[in-house]
Every structure is written in C-alpha cells, then in structure tokens.
Design a protein around this motif. Structure first.
Motif, PDB file in Angstrom:
ATOM      1  N   GLY A  91     -34.900   5.595 -72.332  1.00  0.00           N
ATOM      2  CA  GLY A  91     -34.715   7.025 -71.600  1.00  0.00           C
ATOM      3  C   GLY A  91     -33.186   6.843 -71.596  1.00  0.00           C
ATOM      4  O   GLY A  91     -32.370   5.655 -71.696  1.00  0.00           O
ATOM      5  N   ASP A  92     -32.644   7.783 -71.038  1.00  0.00           N
ATOM      6  CA  ASP A  92     -30.904   7.603 -70.723  1.00  0.00           C
ATOM      7  C   ASP A  92     -31.119   7.727 -69.126  1.00  0.00           C
ATOM      8  O   ASP A  92     -31.852   7.907 -68.421  1.00  0.00           O
ATOM      9  N   PHE A  93     -29.836   8.222 -68.709  1.00  0.00           N
ATOM     10  CA  PHE A  93     -29.434   7.866 -67.177  1.00  0.00           C
ATOM     11  C   PHE A  93     -29.055   9.433 -66.799  1.00  0.00           C
ATOM     12  O   PHE A  93     -28.247   9.827 -67.342  1.00  0.00           O
ATOM     13  N   LEU A  94     -29.543   9.898 -65.619  1.00  0.00           N
ATOM     14  CA  LEU A  94     -29.023  10.730 -64.806  1.00  0.00           C
ATOM     15  C   LEU A  94     -28.087  10.260 -63.747  1.00  0.00           C
ATOM     16  O   LEU A  94     -28.535   9.345 -62.966  1.00  0.00           O
ATOM     17  N   VAL A  95     -26.822  10.535 -63.666  1.00  0.00           N
ATOM     18  CA  VAL A  95     -25.829   9.946 -62.921  1.00  0.00           C
ATOM     19  C   VAL A  95     -25.357  11.033 -62.132  1.00  0.00           C
ATOM     20  O   VAL A  95     -24.896  11.850 -62.476  1.00  0.00           O
ATOM     21  N   ARG A  96     -25.647  10.804 -60.601  1.00  0.00           N
ATOM     22  CA  ARG A  96     -25.258  11.860 -59.774  1.00  0.00           C
ATOM     23  C   ARG A  96     -24.244  11.424 -58.793  1.00  0.00           C
ATOM     24  O   ARG A  96     -24.319  10.242 -58.050  1.00  0.00           O
ATOM     25  N   GLN A  97     -23.257  12.088 -58.679  1.00  0.00           N
ATOM     26  CA  GLN A  97     -22.090  11.663 -57.668  1.00  0.00           C
ATOM     27  C   GLN A  97     -22.581  12.648 -56.321  1.00  0.00           C
ATOM     28  O   GLN A  97     -22.431  13.745 -56.334  1.00  0.00           O
ATOM     29  N   VAL A  98     -22.974  11.936 -55.309  1.00  0.00           N
ATOM     30  CA  VAL A  98     -23.359  12.679 -54.293  1.00  0.00           C
ATOM     31  C   VAL A  98     -21.911  12.691 -53.484  1.00  0.00           C
ATOM     32  O   VAL A  98     -21.573  11.798 -52.892  1.00  0.00           O
ATOM     33  N   LEU A  99     -21.608  14.051 -53.285  1.00  0.00           N
ATOM     34  CA  LEU A  99     -20.535  14.124 -52.287  1.00  0.00           C
ATOM     35  C   LEU A  99     -20.892  14.716 -51.004  1.00  0.00           C
ATOM     36  O   LEU A  99     -19.943  14.499 -50.073  1.00  0.00           O
ATOM     37  N   GLU A 100     -21.859  15.288 -50.974  1.00  0.00           N
ATOM     38  CA  GLU A 100     -22.252  15.955 -49.417  1.00  0.00           C
ATOM     39  C   GLU A 100     -23.735  15.192 -49.297  1.00  0.00           C
ATOM     40  O   GLU A 100     -24.744  15.369 -50.101  1.00  0.00           O
ATOM     41  N   ASP A 101     -23.994  14.840 -48.169  1.00  0.00           N
ATOM     42  CA  ASP A 101     -25.344  14.129 -47.725  1.00  0.00           C
ATOM     43  C   ASP A 101     -25.599  14.528 -46.258  1.00  0.00           C
ATOM     44  O   ASP A 101     -24.641  14.479 -45.519  1.00  0.00           O
ATOM     45  N   PRO A 102     -26.788  14.483 -46.023  1.00  0.00           N
ATOM     46  CA  PRO A 102     -27.292  14.826 -44.414  1.00  0.00           C
ATOM     47  C   PRO A 102     -26.610  13.601 -43.587  1.00  0.00           C
ATOM     48  O   PRO A 102     -26.167  14.157 -42.443  1.00  0.00           O
ATOM     49  N   PRO A 130     -23.375  12.486 -42.996  1.00  0.00           N
ATOM     50  CA  PRO A 130     -21.876  12.373 -43.608  1.00  0.00           C
ATOM     51  C   PRO A 130     -21.269  11.206 -43.667  1.00  0.00           C
ATOM     52  O   PRO A 130     -20.452  10.946 -44.375  1.00  0.00           O
ATOM     53  N   GLU A 131     -21.928  10.010 -42.947  1.00  0.00           N
ATOM     54  CA  GLU A 131     -21.212   8.822 -43.349  1.00  0.00           C
ATOM     55  C   GLU A 131     -21.536   8.048 -44.537  1.00  0.00           C
ATOM     56  O   GLU A 131     -20.661   7.125 -44.939  1.00  0.00           O
ATOM     57  N   ALA A 132     -22.768   8.713 -45.124  1.00  0.00           N
ATOM     58  CA  ALA A 132     -23.060   7.980 -46.554  1.00  0.00           C
ATOM     59  C   ALA A 132     -22.251   8.511 -47.752  1.00  0.00           C
ATOM     60  O   ALA A 132     -21.946   7.610 -48.430  1.00  0.00           O
ATOM     61  N   ALA A 133     -21.880   9.594 -47.658  1.00  0.00           N
ATOM     62  CA  ALA A 133     -21.243  10.058 -48.931  1.00  0.00           C
ATOM     63  C   ALA A 133     -19.861   9.752 -48.785  1.00  0.00           C
ATOM     64  O   ALA A 133     -19.172   9.641 -47.573  1.00  0.00           O
ATOM     65  N   PRO A 134     -19.206   9.606 -49.953  1.00  0.00           N
ATOM     66  CA  PRO A 134     -19.618   9.746 -51.319  1.00  0.00           C
ATOM     67  C   PRO A 134     -20.617   8.788 -51.658  1.00  0.00           C
ATOM     68  O   PRO A 134     -19.940   7.519 -51.197  1.00  0.00           O
TER      69      PRO A 134
END
Lengths: 504, 426
Positions: free
Chosen positions: B387-398, B400-404
């Motif tokens: 398979g191939d890869f879904l790459v997500r850049q998470v800019l907003e997260d529940p 706030p310290e986690a993102a990006p």
C-alpha cells in the motif's frame, strides 16, 4: 518418457514499417460468425457442412476449388468439418480453433485482421497422423474484422469474425511518436501496475500503434509492484513474493512463493530453468541486507547464494541501505553485476569467492570521500539506477533515475575500463526533450536494430509512465504514454509467438 | 531461503489439465517440467513423430500397434462416446424402433474456466488445475468465462455457478449468456460458500468442475496470525508484532508492557473483540476479570485485516472524501458509541472528528477534532509493497501542546472501505 509434441509457430516478422495507425474498425458487440466457407478443390458435391457444436447452424459451407491449391496435383481432397472457434477465456484477442479432417493430413491455420494485415497469427501442424486438430492463435486486433483460414491438403475453410473490445480494466495507451521507418519492429511486453485502482498485476503486449494485442490478468496476489517480467521457454516469468510462469494461453504452469523476493527474477542466459532473484537476509545487529539467489524451477532447488552481510559495509548503514534491483551477467566470465539503488552503484561480484571486485558509482559513502573505484566525469554520474545490462564487453547501458537534487531521468551508456586506474566514460545517453523524472522504476534495453527502449516507469497519482524508443542519435522514434495511475516496472520488446498447435 | 509455497503445475505443461484439455507451452522444452508425462495418455505424439510420420513405426505415442493414418480414411470420424451410443441403438431392429439417434450419456467437460472476482478481492484466476482460495469480508461479484465441451451443441448447455456442496443450489443474482464460444456467467458470491461450475446437457448429463473456488467464512478468514506494523516518517517499517486470532475464538498480541489477550467472535457482519484484563496468550479467558468489548464493522481479505475500517460516506473512488466508522465499546456497565469521521478534502486539508456518545450516562457525549493537511506518499520500499501512505500534518489538536505533528499511516481502499494501518498477512 512420452512427450507431447508442442509446436510453436512464430509469427511472420513484424515488418510493419508501412502499417497504418488507423484505429480498428467499427466496434461491434456482435461476435457472431459472419461467413463460413468450406472449400474443397475437387469435390463438387455441394454438401452443406454445418458445425452444430459451435455455429448453431449458421455457417454455410460451400465446396469450391481452393485457388492456391488446384495447382498441387498431389494435394489430397480434404473435408474440413466441425470447425469451432472459441475465444480464450483469459484473453479476448486469442482463439482456440478446433476442427476435424476426413483424412489424416497436415494443416495450417492463419488469422489476419483487417487493420493489421501484415500480421498473421499462424499455427502450422505438420503432423499427418491425425484427423482431429486443435490450435491456439493470438495477437488479434480488438474490434476488428478478422479472417480465419484453415488449409488442409487442397482444401480451405474460411470464416470471418469481429473481435470484441479489450476489457475495461486495461488502460488506453497513447502513441506520442511513431517513426515506423526507424523503430524496431515488434511488440512490447509489460507488467502493468495500477495499485491506486486495485488492479491485479496484469501482463500485456502493446503493438506499435499502442494497441493491446495480448494480455493476461494474473492471479498473483502478493506480486508487489516492482515486479520483473522475463521470457522463459515455458512462457512469461513474472511476480515477486508470489512468482509465476504463465504460458501464452494464460495458464499458470509454475508458481512459487519466496518470502523476501524483490525486484528481480532474471533467467540465467545459459541454463534453462535457472533464474536469479534478490532476497533479504538478516545481518546480525545490522539492518537486513539484500541477497542474491539462483533458483531452479525445474528441480525446485537453490543453486547459488550470496549476501551483502559478509561482503560490504556501507557507511552510514541504515534500513534498506542496499535496495538492490538488478542481477546481470558479465559477457565473458561468471561474475555477476548487481545494481544497488540506494548505494547509487553497480558492483561486480566474483561468483566463486563472493568478493566484491569493484564498485562503479558513487556508493553511499560520499561523506567519507568514498567515490567508487572508477574515475567518472560528472556527465557519467548516475543516481538510483535500474536494470544495467552489458551491451558489449566493456559498455553498460542503464536507466539513470536521477535524484531529488537532479530531478530528471535518462538512459545512459558507460564505457568502462578496468585495470589499475579504472574509468567510466559517458558513451551515449538519451534524455527526452522534455524532462521526465521517474524516481523509483525504470529500464533500458538495447534493441536488435541498435535503438534503445527506455522505460520511464512511475507509480504516481500525478505523473504518467512513458515508454520511449530512441535511435543511436538519441532521437525519439517511438513513444507510448500510459494513463495516470498506470505504471510499468520493466518492458521488453519482442516478436511473440502467434500460434500453437495443441495436441487434440 | 526456501519458498514458502511451491507448486509445479505439471498438468498444464503437459497439456493434460484436469479439465480435460490439452494446453500447450511455447516450446517442447517445456516438457522438461513434466513430472507425469507418462500419464498423458496414448494419443499424444512424440517429437520424433515429425520425422517418422510416413513410417509404420512405433513412435507415434501409445497407439503403437496402429499404423499411421495415411491415405484415404473411409471411416467416418465418430466421437467414441457417440459411437458407443450408436452401438446400443443401431444394434436393434431399425424398422421396428425409430432411430432416435445416439443416447447421450456423456456429461459436459470443461476445457478452461476463468474466474474474475470484483471488489474487494479484485482478482482473476482459473479453476483448471487447482482450487482457488479467496478470503472475503463482503459478497463479491463473480464472473466466470467457461470453455465447455460436449457432444451436443455447447450453446444448448445449461451452465451455472453452484454451491460445491449442493450443486442444485445456484449462486444468487445469476445470469448466463453464450457468446464467442464461451459461457459467461455472472453472480454474487459470499464468504462461506464454496463454488463450482456445473454444465448440464439436454439429456440431463451434468459435469461439475474438478476444482472449486473456496470462500471461507469471515471467521475462518480471520483466524490467522497477522503482522501489525509501525512505520517511520519515511514509510519504512519501524517495528512489527504478531497479532494472533485463533480459530478457538481467542486472540493475543504482545505489547511493550506484556500482552493483551481475550476472545473474539463474528456476528452479523460485525466483529466483537473482548479484551480481558490479565489475560495471557496461554490463558486468555480469565473468568471474573474486567473486560472491554469493542464491536464494529471489520474487513478481511487475502492480505489485509482491519478491525475498524472507515466506510465511505461521500466522495468518489479515490482517497479524497468523507469516511466514518462507529465502534460500540462496552466497558463493564458502561456502553459508549465512538464515531470517527475523517474528511479528506480535495484541497489537501483534512478534519477528523471523534464523537463519543455514552448510553445512559451524563454528559451524553464528547467531541474532539483535529485538522491539518494531507498527502499521499508513494511506498518506495519493497518490504512494504502492500500500500501507500497517508501522511497527515496535524496542525490543530484537542491537546494544543501536541500540535503540530505528523501521522504516517499505510492506507488501502477495499470495497469502499479505507483501511488505515491494516494488519497484514505477512
């Protein structure tokens, strides 16, 4: 051991320089028999010959002299009956033809399609001991009017049919360039990949006009995408972790699973049944590395093994550091040539000692000054290459994929000089007028007429795969482009068989 | 480095396939593959027969005592089976018994059977020399192209896809037509039914394919040891663990802290996985322990297993679109529904919304959203050719310290289901 006689009738040379590039005739879903004439040279009994088994009484048989046969006084009068034409279940462009003759006689069967009358699918059966005949004919043109002629003694049987369209799961290729006077005649065998749309690994042959003339959807579920495709006497060797040999009728005649096989399954040039593949082995505390294995599919035995583990230590060492993609053979001795994509290098391996005799290319040790064993000018540098092959004793042709820092691909031929001060010099290259960057797949093959078939293979949602044939002057003489999502790892130009006599 | 499986399909090379036909190979060299050539019957020619065709020699195969057919054969060519029938009928008084023709006692045979399965299997194979095994989570369309033979007109046969254990039961939604000399049959096949091809002639003689399409039940398909992989940001394999679903209804998987284990069952197209506290691989059903049950749609096929595939709700055939899945979690007396909705927009942005709804609990629900950008990363590593890869850049997260941060997941689309990091049959 009793052996079945299997005769392969090869098609007439595909000298199609004057071929029309016209499209096939009007599509017709109706594939009923248009005409069926049973011609006999001397029998003036105008008996109607109805083949109930196939034609449902639709074919009218008329006995009349065969134009070419009446001159042959020795040719026997033969009644050809029971003619059955059945489309191959796995390939709409191939027919099984069965028929009987009232006397045992040698026969031949030919099929010609209207839009490519330079090509004949032929099955010549010299056996004079049988009255029941069965042949397989391939390479027909889709949606075309094709005529079948069975010749037996002084008699002929003719039928016409309209062939169906190729199935929807096959791609429509575009011919960008076709200089018929300069291109190498032949068809191009490819392994079609379309992972994005979930298409099974499919073998296909394109003709010069970009029409599919033969195809087979394989049942190899874990074939991967980076699959080699090669001819062996039994048919086509294709696959990866699941590897199979399919004959031209689409029958799987051999299959095996190799847990770590990748990229390469190359028949040995000298030993029938032997092929070479790349595997992966554990290397102690280091990341796994590639191995080279020779496997005999006739005896199901391993005949050779070599691995990087004991013979080469890259710096830095990282997962997938070798990423080998090709095994080739030196012209005049037993040494092996392997291509390590992630080392940007070709390596010569002494088959007996396992020693790496030399490294041609950058290696992946630029940081510590390692630059391979050959002095190379910048123009000769290659990156992440695929499918090197010796085109003479000291020249190697390869596909130079390029690199994100040099984002274009080319075919390149290097003249190598071994010895105390080895050099590799640019001898020839083909770089399209509009750059194509194919970073992960590719192939370059020298053809019989001196041209080079270059596969700019891509697996991409944005860019397309191109097959380009270039002449010695690096002029593009044939160019086929696939639709988006479709990719090809390797391509082979060949003159395929066109028909076989089957034992009834 | 031995093959994991190895099969020599000698019958096809011989041209003596189980479906009664004569296949050929491009070269007589192919007969070197032949391990059973002597069984091929006496009616085959040997290579020498080409040269010896005009001689009364014994090189013409097994029919050694019969002179070659040379000259005029005045005997009509009659099919042996038909001839046998003729003997029975014509042996009597023709004037007293109407000649009704030969009695057909010969069942149709199959020269080539090609099967294509639609999504999610999306594969093609033949049933000429071996059974074919396919794992299905959902029913599939099945298309068979059948080259049949009979001593009666083939187009008059009745050809069907039927259940192997009850040939009188045809697969549902079945159509059949005869064209270009082939019977083309289309139907729907579901897991748990083995399929064969049958052909019946006008005299009632029925032939059934020697080989079958084997479709295990979803539970049978799941009962394997799957490889669960993790990936680096560049899409190389970071680590693997084996996830064992046993056919006794237990499962276990090693974790960094030890092991998780429990039981599982399939019911009404949903999979319930029970995780039992303190269970081990050897003793997964520790009675009295607390447990967590997750029930959700699932996917299984030849290669992939996903406990919670996202189902397409909007969009086309590609990755872009809206996907969602609801998992019912039972944790003691607490029952909650967790619905994940993933919206992958054509403009390269995404939003993932998780709604948790508690039954009989206050507050009834909670919501969390993360968003950012997405793209496809082509899998260049042959070890991962799944398979191939879904790459997500998470800019907003529940949090706030986690993102990006970046999420890299193997993705596969099967039958309208998005499988993210599915477990793999290695």
């Amino acid at each position: 051991m009793t052996r079945r006689l299997l005769l392969a009738a090869f098609c007439t040379p595909l000298a199609l320089a004057g071929c029309s590039s016209d499209d096939a005739t009007e599509p017709g879903a109706d594939t009923e028999i248009d005409a069926s004439t049973n011609v006999d040279a001397s029998d003036d009994d105008a008996s109607t010959n109805v083949d109930a088994s196939t034609d449902a009484g639709t074919d009218a048989a008329v006995d009349a002299p065969a134009p070419d046969a009446v001159e042959d006084a020795d040719a026997p009068d033969v009644e050809i009956s029971g003619v059955s034409i059945v489309e191959s279940p796995s390939n709409a462009l191939a027919w099984y033809v069965d028929y009987t003759t009232d006397i045992a006689v040698a026969t031949d069967v030919r099929v010609t399609c209207a839009s490519d009358d330079d090509y004949e699918a032929v099955a010549l059966d010299p056996i004079t001991e049988r009255t029941t005949h069965s042949v397989f004919l391939m390479g027909l043109v889709a949606e075309d009017e094709c005529e079948l002629v069975i010749t037996a003694g002084a008699s002929e049987h003719r039928e016409s049919r309209t062939t169906p369209a190729v199935p929807d799961f096959l791609p429509d290729a575009t011919i960008v360039t076709h200089d018929a006077s300069a291109a190498q005649p032949g068809w191009t065998l490819v392994n079609l990949n379309n992972h994005f749309d979930g298409v099974p690994l499919t073998l296909a042959m394109f003709d010069e006009q970009g029409r599919i003339r033969w195809y087979h959807r394989t049942s190899l579920g874990r074939a991967g995408a980076d699959t080699a495709v090669a001819l062996v006497p039994e048919g086509i060797l294709v696959g990866e972790k699941e590897l199979g040999i399919f004959d031209w009728q689409g029958q799987l005649v051999w299959q095996a699973g190799f847990a770590t096989m990748h990229h390469e399954a190359r028949p040995d040039p000298n030993e029938h049944g032997l092929f070479w593949y790349l595997g992966v082995v554990e290397c102690g505390d280091d990341p796994p590395a590639d191995s080279v294995v020779a496997w005999n599919y006739l005896t199901d035995t391993q005949e050779y093994f070599w691995s990087f583990c004991d013979n080469y230590t890259p710096d830095p060492i990282a997962p997938d550091w070798s990423h080998t993609n090709t095994i080739q053979f030196f012209p005049n001795d037993d040494d092996l040539l392997i291509s390590s994509r992630n080392q940007n290098a070709l390596m010569r391996i002494d088959r007996d000692s396992g020693e790496i005799v030399w490294v041609l290319g950058w290696g992946n040790r630029i940081a510590d000054g390692f630059d391979g064993d050959f002095a190379m000018a910048e123009e000769a540098r290659f990156y992440q290459q695929h499918d090197p092959v010796f085109v003479d004793d000291d020249s190697i042709l390869l596909f130079d994929n390029g690199h994100p820092t040099r984002p274009w691909s080319r075919a390149v031929q290097l003249q190598i000089t071994e010895g105390p001060e080895p050099t590799a010099e640019l001898e020839w290259e083909f770089r399209p007028s509009e750059d194509i960057y194919a970073p992960i797949w590719g192939d370059a093959d020298r053809l019989d007429n001196g041209n080079t078939l270059v596969t700019f293979g891509l697996r991409s949602t944005t860019d397309t795969t191109h097959l380009i044939e270039a002449d010695a002057d690096a002029r593009e003489v044939w160019h086929l482009e696939l639709p988006i999502h479709w990719g090809i790892y390797r391509a082979e130009r060949l003159t395929p068989p066109s028909g076989f006599v089957l034992a009834p | 480095m031995k093959p994991t499986t190895l099969s020599l399909i000698a019958a096809l090379v011989l041209g003596a396939s189980a479906c009664g036909d004569d296949a050929a190979t491009p070269s007589s060299d192919a007969t070197d593959l032949d391990t059973a050539a002597d069984d091929a019957g006496g009616d085959v020619a040997v290579p020498d027969a080409v040269d010896d065709a005009d001689q009364d020699t014994d090189d013409a195969g097994g029919d050694d005592t019969t002179p070659p057919d040379i000259g005029v054969d005045t005997t009509p060519d009659v099919d042996d089976d038909v001839a046998a029938g003729d003997a029975g009928v014509d042996g009597g008084d023709d004037t007293a018994v109407p000649d009704t023709g030969p009695v057909d006692q010969t069942a149709p045979t199959f020269r080539d059977i090609r099967i294509a399965l639609g999504e999610p299997a999306n594969t093609e194979f033949d049933l000429n020399t071996a059974d074919h095994l396919e794992h299905l989570a959902t029913p599939v369309t099945i298309s068979a192209r059948v080259f049949a033979r009979d001593d009666s007109p083939v187009e008059d046969l009745s050809v069907a896809l039927v259940a192997a254990d009850d040939p009188s039961t045809a697969l549902p939604e079945q159509t059949a037509r005869f064209e270009t000399g082939l019977w083309i049959i289309e139907a729907t096949a579901a897991a748990g039914t083995d399929v064969v091809v049958s052909a019946t002639d006008a005299a009632g003689n029925t032939g059934v394919s020697a080989h079958r399409l084997v479709l295990p039940s979803p539970a049978e398909s799941m009962a394997r040891t799957w490889e669960r992989r993790t990936w680096t940001s560049t899409g190389t394999i970071d680590g693997t663990v084996d996830l064992a679903f046993r056919d006794d209804g237990t499962w276990c998987v090693p974790t960094p802290d030890g092991v998780e284990a429990g039981t599982w069952q399939v019911e009404d197209d949903e999979l319930s996985v029970v995780t039992i506290d303190g269970a081990t691989c050897d003793d997964p059903a520790d009675e009295g322990a607390s447990y967590l049950t997750r029930t959700a749609p699932f996917h299984v096929d030849r290669t992939y297993f996903s406990q919670r595939p996202l189902l397409r709700t909007e969009g086309s055939t590609g990755l872009a679109g809206t996907w969602a899945v609801t998992v019912v979690e039972t944790d003691g007396d607490v029952v909650r529904e967790v619905t994940t909705t993933l919206d992958l927009s054509d403009d390269g942005t995404f939003e993932e919304h998780v709604r948790t709804y508690w039954r009989d609990t206050v507050p009834p629900e909670a919501n969390a959203t993360r968003s950012g950008t997405w793209e496809i990363m082509i899998d260049e590593h042959y070890e991962d050719s799944v398979g191939d890869f879904l790459v997500r850049q998470v800019l907003e997260d529940p949090d706030p310290e986690a993102a990006p941060y970046q999420v890299v997941e193997l993705y596969v689309i099967r039958a309208g289901r998005l499988l993210l990091d599915p477990d793999l049959d290695p």
